[in-house]
Design a protein around this motif. Sequence first.
Motif, short mmCIF file in Angstrom:
data_model
loop_
_atom_site.label_atom_id
_atom_site.label_comp_id
_atom_site.label_asym_id
_atom_site.label_seq_id
_atom_site.Cartn_x
_atom_site.Cartn_y
_atom_site.Cartn_z
N THR A 24 0.79 -1.24 0.00
CA THR A 24 0.00 0.00 0.00
C THR A 24 0.82 1.28 0.00
OG1 THR A 24 -0.17 -0.24 2.40
CG2 THR A 24 -2.07 -0.97 1.11
N THR A 25 2.10 1.20 0.40
CA THR A 25 2.90 2.43 0.48
C THR A 25 4.36 2.17 0.12
OG1 THR A 25 3.67 4.21 1.93
CG2 THR A 25 3.34 2.07 2.97
N VAL A 26 5.02 3.19 -0.43
CA VAL A 26 6.46 3.09 -0.68
C VAL A 26 7.20 4.21 0.06
CG1 VAL A 26 6.29 1.89 -2.91
CG2 VAL A 26 6.20 4.41 -2.84
N LEU A 27 6.46 4.95 0.89
CA LEU A 27 7.07 6.09 1.60
C LEU A 27 7.05 5.89 3.11
CD1 LEU A 27 5.54 9.12 -0.36
CD2 LEU A 27 7.91 8.31 -0.47
N SER A 28 6.99 4.64 3.56
CA SER A 28 6.76 4.40 4.99
C SER A 28 7.87 4.93 5.89
CB SER A 28 6.51 2.92 5.26
OG SER A 28 7.43 2.12 4.56
N SER A 29 9.10 4.98 5.40
CA SER A 29 10.19 5.52 6.23
C SER A 29 9.97 7.01 6.50
CB SER A 29 11.53 5.33 5.52
OG SER A 29 12.35 4.53 6.32
N VAL A 30 9.38 7.67 5.51
CA VAL A 30 9.09 9.10 5.63
C VAL A 30 7.81 9.31 6.45
CG1 VAL A 30 8.34 11.12 4.30
CG2 VAL A 30 10.28 9.75 3.51
N CYS A 31 6.73 8.63 6.04
CA CYS A 31 5.44 8.80 6.72
C CYS A 31 5.52 8.44 8.20
CB CYS A 31 4.36 7.95 6.05
SG CYS A 31 3.88 8.60 4.44
N GLY A 32 6.27 7.41 8.52
CA GLY A 32 6.43 7.00 9.91
C GLY A 32 7.00 8.12 10.77
N ARG A 33 7.68 9.07 10.11
CA ARG A 33 8.28 10.19 10.85
C ARG A 33 7.46 11.47 10.79
NH1 ARG A 33 12.70 6.98 9.17
NH2 ARG A 33 14.30 6.85 10.80
N ILE A 34 6.85 11.75 9.65
CA ILE A 34 6.26 13.09 9.51
C ILE A 34 4.74 13.12 9.35
CG2 ILE A 34 8.38 14.06 8.53
CD1 ILE A 34 6.69 14.10 5.83
N CYS A 35 4.08 11.98 9.25
CA CYS A 35 2.62 11.99 9.14
C CYS A 35 2.00 12.63 10.38
CB CYS A 35 2.08 10.57 9.03
SG CYS A 35 1.70 10.06 7.36
N PRO A 36 0.83 13.26 10.22
CA PRO A 36 0.10 13.69 11.41
C PRO A 36 -0.60 12.48 12.02
CG PRO A 36 -1.10 14.32 9.44
CD PRO A 36 0.17 13.66 8.98
N TYR A 37 0.21 11.53 12.52
CA TYR A 37 -0.38 10.24 12.90
C TYR A 37 -1.31 10.30 14.10
CZ TYR A 37 4.48 10.39 14.63
OH TYR A 37 5.68 10.80 15.12
N THR A 38 -1.19 11.35 14.94
CA THR A 38 -2.16 11.43 16.05
C THR A 38 -3.57 11.67 15.51
OG1 THR A 38 -1.68 13.78 16.33
CG2 THR A 38 -0.54 12.28 17.82
N LYS A 39 -3.65 12.26 14.29
CA LYS A 39 -4.97 12.47 13.69
C LYS A 39 -5.33 11.32 12.76
CE LYS A 39 -4.99 17.52 13.73
NZ LYS A 39 -3.69 17.83 14.34
N GLN A 40 -4.32 10.60 12.27
CA GLN A 40 -4.60 9.50 11.34
C GLN A 40 -4.55 8.16 12.10
OE1 GLN A 40 -2.01 10.31 7.90
NE2 GLN A 40 -3.10 12.16 7.46
N CYS A 41 -3.64 7.25 11.74
CA CYS A 41 -3.64 5.90 12.32
C CYS A 41 -3.75 5.85 13.85
CB CYS A 41 -2.42 5.12 11.87
SG CYS A 41 -0.84 5.95 12.22
N GLN A 42 -2.85 6.56 14.53
CA GLN A 42 -2.82 6.50 15.99
C GLN A 42 -4.08 7.09 16.61
OE1 GLN A 42 2.00 6.71 16.25
NE2 GLN A 42 0.95 7.97 17.71
N GLY A 43 -4.72 7.99 15.87
CA GLY A 43 -5.97 8.57 16.33
C GLY A 43 -7.09 7.54 16.39
N GLY A 44 -6.93 6.46 15.63
CA GLY A 44 -7.95 5.40 15.63
C GLY A 44 -7.65 4.27 16.59
N CYS A 45 -6.44 4.25 17.15
CA CYS A 45 -6.00 3.12 17.98
C CYS A 45 -6.88 2.94 19.22
CB CYS A 45 -4.54 3.32 18.41
SG CYS A 45 -3.90 1.99 19.45
N THR A 46 -7.39 1.71 19.41
CA THR A 46 -8.26 1.39 20.54
C THR A 46 -7.58 1.67 21.89
OG1 THR A 46 -9.17 -0.34 19.14
CG2 THR A 46 -9.76 -0.43 21.46
N ARG A 47 -6.29 1.40 21.94
CA ARG A 47 -5.53 1.66 23.17
C ARG A 47 -5.62 3.13 23.59
NH1 ARG A 47 -4.01 -2.32 26.64
NH2 ARG A 47 -2.62 -3.87 25.72
N GLY A 48 -5.73 3.99 22.59
CA GLY A 48 -5.75 5.43 22.84
C GLY A 48 -7.01 5.93 23.53
#
Length: 409
Positions: A51-75
């Motif tokens: 699904t992605t070829v930019l994961s080294s970059v996205c893992g660092r600079i994505c607004p992940y608190t609003k995206q993936c991590q924002g959906g995490c059940t643990r959160g």
Amino acid sequence: SMNIKENLDYCLNCKTKPCQNKCPLNNDIPEVIALMKQNKYEEAYSVLTKTTVLSSVCGRICPYTKQCQGGCTRGIKSTPVEIGKIEAFLSDWAMDNGIHIEKSTKKNKKVAVVGGGPAGLTCAAFLAKEGISVTIYEKYSELGGILSHGIPDFRLSKDVLNKTINNILNLGIEVKCNLELGRNLELEELTEKYDAVFLSFGANISAKMNIEGEELDSVYGANEVLEGKKTVDYTGKKVVVIGGGNVAMDMARTAKKNGAKDVKVIYRRSRKEMPAEVKEIEEAEKEGIEFLFQNNVTKIIPKKIECIKTELIKKEGDSRLSPVNIDGSNYLLDADLVFMAVGSKVDSSVINKLNLAINKYGYIDVDEKYRTSNEKIYAGGDLVGEKSTVAWAARSGREAAKSIISNII
């Protein structure tokens, strides 16, 4: 902050995959984590690169608190799994161990990609994975787009970026640099020579606020400064940055790191509505940058700006609260340098020469398959008004690639 193993063990592997649903690229995060738990890193990377070829970059600079991590059940009850950290770790591991993105057999088709930013790189990669010959045309002497000419090194190291780009180019992609549409490259030539063309040269002109004093020498567009077109001496200066996104954060932190005496960020809504990544806001505060929330700039005069306070009102059909100026709350603030970071727009002088349909918002008009009014030409990312994060741009590149493949093969 947990280490990688602790993060992997902490994941609940939810059947509903809320993290995947919140990722613009729909990365299968629970599956990647499950494989990593079994030490099957290579298989995990293979799942990720579907699904992605930019994961080294996205893992660092994505607004992940609003995206993936924002959906995490643990959160919900506690802290979420640090998905960005896991993604960056796995991709770095794969690249350092020479694990390549898988590709299929060569097909007799060729596609030109104009613009080597997140959308273009992703489109090129997904085409090349299918065995299509791809050439990227880039206006600068290096690829990366916003990644190399917009995001400062303190947020994304050149080393990580270069590894990521080389990993993509290893799919057999040809690159031609210092070529820009409308200057020394013509769209017509490309449409004649290739089976399809993908346009992804981004939006890199700072939007204007249309206020008095914007044309003063002390006023800059943040995009142009970060892109390196303008050099600024910040030493001992009082700096004001207008805006609330990551560009505003990058601009403020760049000024502070380069000797500005005092840096203020002015944003017309509240902290909660700020589009910038939470982590970036916190970093900026740690560095001594001051935030003036619910403030608007009404005009700029030499050495000063005029601000006005705002109140936030719920307007029908709006997902976030709208700022309304409070009459009579105007005041002056010292400012040697002012930076506009209120969004970026597409260079209309380039777009208007392309002979393609343009929508009412000034973007290239595309259908749901990213196809323009010319059936051989596709477009994605900022050019079509996609949500402006790297992951959304990448998604449009990937989906355009699928669409091109289904049409030319």
